[in-house]
Design a protein around this motif. Structure first.
Motif, PDB file in Angstrom:
ATOM      1  N   ILE A  76      38.201  27.941  30.827  1.00 30.43           N
ATOM      2  CA  ILE A  76      39.104  28.424  29.784  1.00 30.43           C
ATOM      3  C   ILE A  76      40.014  27.306  29.282  1.00 30.43           C
ATOM      4  CG2 ILE A  76      41.041  29.982  29.332  1.00 30.43           C
ATOM      5  CD1 ILE A  76      39.588  31.979  31.258  1.00 30.43           C
ATOM      6  N   THR A  79      39.105  24.820  25.904  1.00 27.37           N
ATOM      7  CA  THR A  79      39.024  25.925  24.947  1.00 27.37           C
ATOM      8  C   THR A  79      37.839  25.836  24.001  1.00 27.37           C
ATOM      9  OG1 THR A  79      40.577  24.829  23.443  1.00 27.37           O
ATOM     10  CG2 THR A  79      41.508  26.381  25.054  1.00 27.37           C
ATOM     11  N   CYS A  86      31.026  31.251  24.815  1.00 27.97           N
ATOM     12  CA  CYS A  86      31.071  32.704  24.573  1.00 27.97           C
ATOM     13  C   CYS A  86      30.378  33.068  23.265  1.00 27.97           C
ATOM     14  CB  CYS A  86      32.514  33.194  24.583  1.00 27.97           C
ATOM     15  SG  CYS A  86      33.269  33.189  26.233  1.00 27.97           S
ATOM     16  N   PHE A  92      32.779  37.291  23.657  1.00 24.59           N
ATOM     17  CA  PHE A  92      33.890  36.552  24.232  1.00 24.59           C
ATOM     18  C   PHE A  92      34.338  37.306  25.483  1.00 24.59           C
ATOM     19  CE2 PHE A  92      36.946  33.224  23.875  1.00 24.59           C
ATOM     20  CZ  PHE A  92      38.008  33.664  24.639  1.00 24.59           C
ATOM     21  N   HIS A  94      37.054  37.893  28.045  1.00 26.24           N
ATOM     22  CA  HIS A  94      38.496  37.695  28.212  1.00 26.24           C
ATOM     23  C   HIS A  94      38.889  37.626  29.677  1.00 26.24           C
ATOM     24  CE1 HIS A  94      39.652  38.163  24.006  1.00 26.24           C
ATOM     25  NE2 HIS A  94      38.625  38.985  23.933  1.00 26.24           N
ATOM     26  N   HIS A  95      39.920  36.864  29.945  1.00 24.33           N
ATOM     27  CA  HIS A  95      40.476  36.725  31.293  1.00 24.33           C
ATOM     28  C   HIS A  95      41.803  37.471  31.307  1.00 24.33           C
ATOM     29  CE1 HIS A  95      42.775  34.705  34.495  1.00 24.33           C
ATOM     30  NE2 HIS A  95      41.603  34.404  35.029  1.00 24.33           N
ATOM     31  N   VAL A  96      41.879  38.518  32.130  1.00 22.26           N
ATOM     32  CA  VAL A  96      43.095  39.329  32.217  1.00 22.26           C
ATOM     33  C   VAL A  96      43.556  39.318  33.674  1.00 22.26           C
ATOM     34  CG1 VAL A  96      44.142  41.572  31.728  1.00 22.26           C
ATOM     35  CG2 VAL A  96      42.224  40.772  30.333  1.00 22.26           C
ATOM     36  N   SER A 158      38.243  41.914  33.504  1.00 18.94           N
ATOM     37  CA  SER A 158      37.698  40.998  32.540  1.00 18.94           C
ATOM     38  C   SER A 158      36.914  41.856  31.556  1.00 18.94           C
ATOM     39  CB  SER A 158      36.791  39.975  33.214  1.00 18.94           C
ATOM     40  OG  SER A 158      35.700  40.603  33.836  1.00 18.94           O
ATOM     41  N   THR A 159      37.186  41.691  30.310  1.00 18.37           N
ATOM     42  CA  THR A 159      36.485  42.456  29.286  1.00 18.37           C
ATOM     43  C   THR A 159      35.842  41.500  28.338  1.00 18.37           C
ATOM     44  OG1 THR A 159      38.458  42.575  27.906  1.00 18.37           O
ATOM     45  CG2 THR A 159      38.080  44.412  29.419  1.00 18.37           C
ATOM     46  N   SER A 160      34.859  41.939  27.646  1.00 13.33           N
ATOM     47  CA  SER A 160      34.257  41.095  26.639  1.00 13.33           C
ATOM     48  C   SER A 160      34.116  41.889  25.354  1.00 13.33           C
ATOM     49  CB  SER A 160      32.916  40.559  27.120  1.00 13.33           C
ATOM     50  OG  SER A 160      32.068  41.591  27.492  1.00 13.33           O
ATOM     51  N   HIS A 161      34.248  41.186  24.265  1.00 16.94           N
ATOM     52  CA  HIS A 161      34.183  41.797  22.950  1.00 16.94           C
ATOM     53  C   HIS A 161      33.206  41.015  22.097  1.00 16.94           C
ATOM     54  CE1 HIS A 161      37.601  44.344  23.850  1.00 16.94           C
ATOM     55  NE2 HIS A 161      38.136  43.296  24.412  1.00 16.94           N
TER      56      HIS A 161
END
Length: 163
Positions: A76, A79, A86, A92, A94-96, A158-161
């Motif tokens: 990450i 960037t 991704c 993509f 995401h890192h949460v 972690s989610t991805s969109h």
């Protein structure tokens, strides 16, 4: 601009980024973890690449081990590399992060994540997927990720969109 989607075929996860990019991400892991061997740092980055590839393929409900999270953090930080990765993967990821809390550790979450990585066609380096209290490979990463069994799943995992 057209996008090429990467499909996983069990190939070396290093093929997901260029050799120079892999070397740069691995150097970041080493810089953030004084005394870590280059071989361990490379293994950690490989597992992080597998994790991101699996997360893009099958979004939601995954969490990395603390050790693998160190590699994800390094990805990450690069960037441009991470965004392009991704994009090529088609999502993509995401890192949460959350602060560590041993009371909410779910050991089955790591098992589920490893299964998803294998479903994506990769071989898992199980020695890097140990629980948060295991310090066999000490890392600087201090965040944890909640498994997606609670009502806040979309916020805590972690989610991805789609891009």
């Amino acid at each position: 601009m057209s996008t090429t989607t990467i499909t996983t075929t069990g190939a070396d996860p290093r093929a997901l980024i260029s050799p120079a990019e892999f070397e740069g991400v691995t150097a970041t892991v080493i810089d953030n973890n004084p005394g870590m061997t280059p071989a361990d740092a490379a293994r950690i980055v490989e597992e992080a690449l597998k994790f991101v590839a699996a997360g893009a393929r099958s979004p939601g409900g995954m969490r990395p081990s603390r050790t693998v999270d160190e590699g994800w953090h390094a990805l990450i930080l690069h960037t441009v590399v991470y965004a392009q990765l991704c994009q090529r993967l088609g999502r993509f990821v995401h890192h949460v992060p959350e602060r560590p809390d041993p009371t909410r550790h779910d050991p089955t979450a790591l098992e589920r994540t490893q299964a998803r990585i294998e479903e994506a066609g990769y071989t898992v380096d199980r020695t890097l997927w140990l629980g948060p209290s295991n310090g066999s490979i000490p890392v600087a990463a201090t965040c944890e990720h909640t498994s997606c069994g609670d009502a806040n799943c979309e916020l805590n995992c972690s989610t991805s969109h789609p891009n």
